[in-house]
Design an enzyme around this catalytic site. Structure first.
Site, mmCIF file in Angstrom:
data_model
loop_
_atom_site.group_PDB
_atom_site.id
_atom_site.type_symbol
_atom_site.label_atom_id
_atom_site.label_comp_id
_atom_site.label_asym_id
_atom_site.label_seq_id
_atom_site.Cartn_x
_atom_site.Cartn_y
_atom_site.Cartn_z
ATOM 1 N N ALA A 62 1.188 -4.329 2.112
ATOM 2 C CA ALA A 62 2.449 -4.989 2.419
ATOM 3 C C ALA A 62 3.564 -4.391 1.571
ATOM 4 C CB ALA A 62 2.326 -6.488 2.148
ATOM 5 N N TYR A 63 4.703 -4.176 2.196
ATOM 6 C CA TYR A 63 5.858 -3.633 1.487
ATOM 7 C C TYR A 63 6.779 -4.773 1.077
ATOM 8 C CZ TYR A 63 4.165 0.941 2.353
ATOM 9 O OH TYR A 63 3.369 2.051 2.333
#
Length: 165
Positions: free
Chosen positions: A29-30
């Site tokens: 996840a960014y």
């Protein structure tokens, strides 16, 4: 400062599967991204987590900083991700002195299979296994941060068999 230098390719066929030395499931996840930097969390096998900061405009070589973080923190950050949370299984394959990382995507990018190899410098030319397809180093569409922040699943997953050539 750590420098990551890698080449990236599409994968054709399953010839690599017989050479797998290890595998791990990733949730990636960014948390933040910009033109020349990204901050991501990666949860591995739902057992451990890392925070990674990448800085640099070139897709073949960037500064990279990685830190172990508490799993509970990573889960909370993943809940606040920018865009798509990537799901994939990473397989390691040893070939002619290099470790190839084969990422088999699930979720939004199900069907996409990409291989990366880290090299010692930008001019290194490792022996290419026969299951490697077209080189995509520098093609921003295959950058994980771009895949997470722009939904390119239709473009990247449609017609995969011909794209790997």
């Amino acid at each position: 400062m750590a420098k990551e230098i890698e080449r990236k390719f599409l994968v054709k066929g399953d010839g690599w599967r017989s050479e797998v030395s290890s595998s791990s499931n990733f949730l990636q996840a960014y948390i933040a991204s910009g033109e020349d930097r990204s901050v991501r969390i990666r949860i591995m096998d739902d057992a451990r987590a890392r925070l990674t900061i990448k800085i640099g405009r070139k897709l073949i070589a960037r500064d990279e900083f990685e830190y172990d973080i508490p799993l509970s923190d990573a889960r909370e950050m993943a809940g606040n991700a920018v865009g798509i949370v990537l799901e994939k299984t990473r397989y390691e394959v040893e070939h002619e002195g290099y470790t190839w990382e084969v990422d088999v995507y699930d979720g939004t990018y199900k069907g996409l299979v990409v291989a990366e190899v880290e090299v010692e410098d930008e001019n290194a030319r490792p022996d290419i296994p026969d299951w490697i397809g077209r080189e995509i180093t520098g093609d921003r569409r295959y950058s994980n941060v771009v895949m997470a922040t722009e939904d390119l699943s239709r473009e990247l997953c449609h017609g995969l068999s011909s794209a790997a050539r």
